[in-house]
Design a protein around this motif. Sequence first.
Motif, PDB file in Angstrom:
ATOM      1  N   ILE A  16       0.940  -1.281   0.006  1.00  0.00           N
ATOM      2  CA  ILE A  16      -0.061  -0.074   0.090  1.00  0.00           C
ATOM      3  C   ILE A  16       0.915   1.249  -0.072  1.00  0.00           C
ATOM      4  O   ILE A  16       1.784   1.346   0.723  1.00  0.00           O
ATOM      5  N   THR A  17       0.694   2.122  -0.807  1.00  0.00           N
ATOM      6  CA  THR A  17       1.376   3.357  -0.942  1.00  0.00           C
ATOM      7  C   THR A  17       0.327   4.376  -0.942  1.00  0.00           C
ATOM      8  O   THR A  17      -0.647   4.562  -1.538  1.00  0.00           O
ATOM      9  N   HIS A  18       0.696   5.393   0.220  1.00  0.00           N
ATOM     10  CA  HIS A  18      -0.122   6.676   0.281  1.00  0.00           C
ATOM     11  C   HIS A  18       0.948   7.773   0.140  1.00  0.00           C
ATOM     12  O   HIS A  18       1.653   8.217   0.561  1.00  0.00           O
ATOM     13  N   ARG A  19       0.223   8.517  -0.997  1.00  0.00           N
ATOM     14  CA  ARG A  19       1.030  10.023  -1.167  1.00  0.00           C
ATOM     15  C   ARG A  19       0.045  10.954  -0.902  1.00  0.00           C
ATOM     16  O   ARG A  19      -1.014  11.309  -1.283  1.00  0.00           O
ATOM     17  N   GLY A  20       0.733  11.376   0.127  1.00  0.00           N
ATOM     18  CA  GLY A  20      -0.159  12.413   0.837  1.00  0.00           C
ATOM     19  C   GLY A  20       0.261  13.808   0.594  1.00  0.00           C
ATOM     20  O   GLY A  20       1.228  13.846  -0.325  1.00  0.00           O
ATOM     21  N   LEU A  21      -0.202  15.046   1.263  1.00  0.00           N
ATOM     22  CA  LEU A  21       0.274  16.387   0.748  1.00  0.00           C
ATOM     23  C   LEU A  21       1.581  16.669   0.974  1.00  0.00           C
ATOM     24  O   LEU A  21       2.454  17.402   0.486  1.00  0.00           O
ATOM     25  N   ALA A  22       2.251  16.142   2.159  1.00  0.00           N
ATOM     26  CA  ALA A  22       3.635  16.312   2.510  1.00  0.00           C
ATOM     27  C   ALA A  22       4.563  14.968   2.722  1.00  0.00           C
ATOM     28  O   ALA A  22       5.558  15.317   2.941  1.00  0.00           O
ATOM     29  N   HIS A  23       4.057  14.031   2.168  1.00  0.00           N
ATOM     30  CA  HIS A  23       4.962  12.761   2.388  1.00  0.00           C
ATOM     31  C   HIS A  23       4.356  11.697   1.571  1.00  0.00           C
ATOM     32  O   HIS A  23       3.097  11.530   1.038  1.00  0.00           O
ATOM     33  N   ILE A  24       5.284  10.657   1.150  1.00  0.00           N
ATOM     34  CA  ILE A  24       4.836   9.276   0.742  1.00  0.00           C
ATOM     35  C   ILE A  24       5.320   8.264   1.681  1.00  0.00           C
ATOM     36  O   ILE A  24       6.250   8.335   2.604  1.00  0.00           O
ATOM     37  N   ARG A  63      10.245  19.632   7.422  1.00  0.00           N
ATOM     38  CA  ARG A  63       9.710  19.329   8.764  1.00  0.00           C
ATOM     39  C   ARG A  63       8.072  19.678   8.579  1.00  0.00           C
ATOM     40  O   ARG A  63       7.677  19.018   9.518  1.00  0.00           O
ATOM     41  N   PHE A  64       7.908  20.376   7.793  1.00  0.00           N
ATOM     42  CA  PHE A  64       6.396  20.557   7.598  1.00  0.00           C
ATOM     43  C   PHE A  64       5.513  19.043   7.548  1.00  0.00           C
ATOM     44  O   PHE A  64       6.069  18.303   6.777  1.00  0.00           O
ATOM     45  N   ASP A  65       4.540  19.135   8.125  1.00  0.00           N
ATOM     46  CA  ASP A  65       3.750  17.744   7.948  1.00  0.00           C
ATOM     47  C   ASP A  65       2.244  18.087   8.288  1.00  0.00           C
ATOM     48  O   ASP A  65       1.914  18.848   9.122  1.00  0.00           O
ATOM     49  N   THR A  66       1.551  17.095   7.921  1.00  0.00           N
ATOM     50  CA  THR A  66       0.163  17.438   7.994  1.00  0.00           C
ATOM     51  C   THR A  66      -0.415  16.546   9.274  1.00  0.00           C
ATOM     52  O   THR A  66      -1.690  16.366   9.394  1.00  0.00           O
ATOM     53  N   GLY A  67       0.363  15.945   9.937  1.00  0.00           N
ATOM     54  CA  GLY A  67       0.132  15.146  11.075  1.00  0.00           C
ATOM     55  C   GLY A  67      -0.062  13.689  10.949  1.00  0.00           C
ATOM     56  O   GLY A  67      -0.105  12.925  11.858  1.00  0.00           O
ATOM     57  N   GLU A  68      -0.163  12.907   9.614  1.00  0.00           N
ATOM     58  CA  GLU A  68      -0.197  11.591   9.528  1.00  0.00           C
ATOM     59  C   GLU A  68       0.964  10.723  10.140  1.00  0.00           C
ATOM     60  O   GLU A  68       0.727   9.777  10.670  1.00  0.00           O
TER      61      GLU A  68
END
Length: 122
Positions: A16-24, A63-68
């Motif tokens: 499973i791959t999740h490509r989020g706003l700030a990360h993979i 370092r910015f992260d959306t919390g996930e």
Amino acid sequence: MLRLAPGGLTLSPAGITHRGLAHIHRVPWRDVQAVGTVRLGTPSIVVRAALSDDTVVRRHTGRFDTGELRFFPFLVVREYWLANDPVLVLDALTFYQARPELRGELATPDALRRIAAGRAQG
């Protein structure tokens, strides 16, 4: 950063791959222990996974992260980023997590047909 929105979730025979706003975040199937939902301020799908050498995390924004990623090694997908029905996504995740013998079809159109027809319910 918004060029990465809305993100994406890919199920493949490998994992499973999740490509989020700030990360993979990529998790192999063998490390997935459970799939479920939780409310983390907003409704979210959580893939409970063990950490292994094949787990991949890449941050796009330093370092910015959306919390996930604070739940790492669990893979968290906030439902509002999904372009598809969250129930459909959760059903597909649960179905293929419970049926390793069918994960090979994730590389074929058969998986899309199964999911679209509602035959991927846990």
